[in-house]
Design a protein around this motif. Structure first.
Motif, PDB file in Angstrom:
ATOM      1  N   ARG A   3      64.230   1.336   0.364  1.00 55.48           N
ATOM      2  CA  ARG A   3      64.365   2.553   0.155  1.00 55.48           C
ATOM      3  C   ARG A   3      64.795   3.214   0.985  1.00 55.48           C
ATOM      4  NH1 ARG A   3      61.567   6.846   2.662  1.00 55.48           N
ATOM      5  NH2 ARG A   3      59.840   5.050   3.656  1.00 55.48           N
ATOM      6  N   LEU A   4      64.848   2.541   2.333  1.00 52.48           N
ATOM      7  CA  LEU A   4      65.869   3.652   3.399  1.00 52.48           C
ATOM      8  C   LEU A   4      66.776   3.422   3.333  1.00 52.48           C
ATOM      9  CD1 LEU A   4      63.063   2.900   6.962  1.00 52.48           C
ATOM     10  CD2 LEU A   4      63.623   5.221   5.924  1.00 52.48           C
TER      11      LEU A   4
ATOM     12  N   SER B 162      68.645   3.087   0.912  1.00 55.11           N
ATOM     13  CA  SER B 162      69.435   3.588  -0.044  1.00 55.11           C
ATOM     14  C   SER B 162      69.397   5.100   0.529  1.00 55.11           C
ATOM     15  CB  SER B 162      68.562   3.222  -1.753  1.00 55.11           C
ATOM     16  OG  SER B 162      67.038   3.975  -1.726  1.00 55.11           O
ATOM     17  N   ILE B 163      69.132   5.373   1.243  1.00 50.97           N
ATOM     18  CA  ILE B 163      69.168   6.768   1.989  1.00 50.97           C
ATOM     19  C   ILE B 163      70.490   6.915   2.528  1.00 50.97           C
ATOM     20  CG2 ILE B 163      67.948   9.149   2.903  1.00 50.97           C
ATOM     21  CD1 ILE B 163      65.410   7.482   2.228  1.00 50.97           C
TER      22      ILE B 163
ATOM     23  N   THR C  15      75.371   2.858   2.125  1.00 49.01           N
ATOM     24  CA  THR C  15      73.833   2.274   1.483  1.00 49.01           C
ATOM     25  C   THR C  15      73.702   1.255   1.642  1.00 49.01           C
ATOM     26  OG1 THR C  15      74.766   3.358  -0.490  1.00 49.01           O
ATOM     27  CG2 THR C  15      73.761   4.772   0.576  1.00 49.01           C
TER      28      THR C  15
ATOM     29  N   ASP D 297      62.092   7.209   8.095  1.00 42.60           N
ATOM     30  CA  ASP D 297      61.878   8.142   6.670  1.00 42.60           C
ATOM     31  C   ASP D 297      63.075   9.912   7.335  1.00 42.60           C
ATOM     32  OD1 ASP D 297      61.649  10.292   5.441  1.00 42.60           O
ATOM     33  OD2 ASP D 297      60.681   8.566   4.071  1.00 42.60           O
TER      34      ASP D 297
ATOM     35  N   GLU E 212      62.291  12.529   7.111  1.00 40.59           N
ATOM     36  CA  GLU E 212      60.894  12.970   7.180  1.00 40.59           C
ATOM     37  C   GLU E 212      60.405  13.364   8.363  1.00 40.59           C
ATOM     38  OE1 GLU E 212      58.153  11.530   3.726  1.00 40.59           O
ATOM     39  OE2 GLU E 212      59.590  11.786   2.123  1.00 40.59           O
TER      40      GLU E 212
END
Length: 179
Positions: free
Chosen positions: A26-27, A29-30, A42, A105, A107
């Motif tokens: 996930r990370l 792909s950011i 990515t 992340d 966020e």
């Protein structure tokens, strides 16, 4: 060898396990996370899974490695604090240097969590692991990571070129004895 987590005020730093592979997928792909990693692109899922598997091997062979950063308040993995050998490919940097890094992340950016986790992993490297020094390879445009490196006591050592031909600044922890 017993693999144990390290605790900070807000984080639990778990030894890397297969359970954290999905987080790395996930990370990686950011775009904001990988902007300053190698060529800045990515990663395909297969690359992230290969890197995750390599971290398990690193732990087995060396007894240390990447640690998943789990936010204690939510019990949610939010990234990782890396500790590994630098490896080949960066001009002027010995492959056996202990290297620290961090991916979190977006966020949770701006809350001091990278500094908190990196301080703890730096202390593990320089203390129990007996690392003579710790380095971080940071692309010069990555002001946030430079600020983390400086906050944990790393200073600019030299500028060079990374594995993908990108400009890299090598920051190094300098102990009082080395000054």
């Amino acid at each position: 060898m017993e693999l144990r987590s390290l605790d900070t005020t807000r984080l639990r730093l778990d030894p890397w396990s297969e359970a954290y592979s999905a987080m790395l997928v996930r990370l990686s792909s950011i775009p904001a996370v990988t902007r300053y990693i190698g060529p800045g692109a990515t990663w395909p899922r297969t690359t992230a899974l290969e890197v995750a598997a390599a971290q398990l091997v690193h732990w087995r062979e060396h007894g240390f490695g990447w640690r998943a950063a789990v936010e204690k308040a939510s019990d949610r993995p939010i990234g990782f604090i890396a500790l590994n050998f630098a490896g080949e490919g960066t001009a002027g940097l010995d492959a056996s240097e202990y290297e620290i890094g961090w991916w979190l992340d977006p966020e949770v950016w701006g809350r001091g969590l990278a500094r908190e986790g990196a301080t703890t992993v730096r202390d593990e490297a320089l203390g129990p692991l007996g690392a003579p020094s710790v380095v971080a390879r940071i692309q010069p445009g990555n002001a946030s990571s430079i600020a983390v490196a400086e906050a944990i006591g790393l200073v600019l050592d030299f500028h060079t070129t990374g594995r993908a031909g990108e400009p890299v600044a090598v920051y190094r922890h300098v102990t009082v004895a080395q000054r």
